[in-house]
Design an enzyme around this catalytic site. Sequence first.
Site, mmCIF file in Angstrom:
data_model
loop_
_atom_site.group_PDB
_atom_site.id
_atom_site.type_symbol
_atom_site.label_atom_id
_atom_site.label_comp_id
_atom_site.label_asym_id
_atom_site.label_seq_id
_atom_site.Cartn_x
_atom_site.Cartn_y
_atom_site.Cartn_z
ATOM 1 C CB CYS A 210 -0.909 0.000 1.231
ATOM 2 S SG CYS A 210 -2.081 1.384 1.249
ATOM 3 C CG ASP B 165 -0.644 3.896 5.354
ATOM 4 O OD1 ASP B 165 0.299 4.342 6.048
ATOM 5 O OD2 ASP B 165 -1.830 3.925 5.723
ATOM 6 N NE ARG C 141 -0.502 4.866 8.797
ATOM 7 C CZ ARG C 141 -1.795 4.782 9.154
ATOM 8 N NH1 ARG C 141 -2.156 5.029 10.399
ATOM 9 N NH2 ARG C 141 -2.702 4.458 8.253
ATOM 10 C CG HIS D 255 -1.743 -1.133 5.911
ATOM 11 N ND1 HIS D 255 -2.324 -0.151 6.685
ATOM 12 C CD2 HIS D 255 -1.873 -0.716 4.633
ATOM 13 C CE1 HIS D 255 -2.756 0.818 5.888
ATOM 14 N NE2 HIS D 255 -2.499 0.512 4.637
ATOM 15 C CB CYS E 202 -5.894 -0.537 4.451
ATOM 16 S SG CYS E 202 -5.468 0.104 2.818
#
Length: 213
Positions: free
Chosen positions: A42, A44, A46, A98, A101
């Site tokens: 992803c 993302d 993080r 994750h 999400c």
Amino acid sequence: MNPYEKLLLQNKAWSKEKLELDHDYFNRLAHQQKPKFLWIGCSDSRVPANEITGTDPGEVFVHRNIANMVVHTDLNLLSVLQYAVEVLKVEHIIVCGHYGCGGIEAAISQKDFGLINKWLRNIKEVYKMYQKEVDAIENHTDKINKLVEFNVIEQCQDLIKTSIVQKAWKNRKGPEIHGWVYGLNNGLVTELVNIEANVENVNPIFRYSDDQF
Ligand code: CO
């Protein structure tokens, strides 16, 4: 200082530190890359592939998009996949979702996000496949997390539906496909699925006959 300038300063410090530990570090990396892993994760911020797997530059070929999707009309993903499988000859492809999400949460909602709707549509199709199991969960967070898991499993399936993967499976018995989910709250990866390089693992509807390759 402007936060943007800070990045450039940190880059200089990082480069210096690497060279102090190993004066040949960048020369070696510049020479060639031979990663064994393709990471589909992803976007993302993080979930950085190298950090969470303790790997260095040169070890993981990376593709990231919203909700780690394998969309069979996505030229970007397909180009990365073909290069990784046919040129780099990666041994493993990891699809890493994750928990928590935002892409999955958006797809569960009925909000109109404009252009992103087109991307989220792919996740909604996965939701539809597992609607009964997902809707049986009352807690909103648990519901999202369950769809995160189902989505990873389906993206692994979408990988093995490609002629790129099937051709490699026939010709070099690899790569293996792995579906992972990462926990933002504890930094740990859970393995959801492993698919060995065998065309018998592909639903016959999506299997290309041997003589094609
Ligand atoms: Co995400």
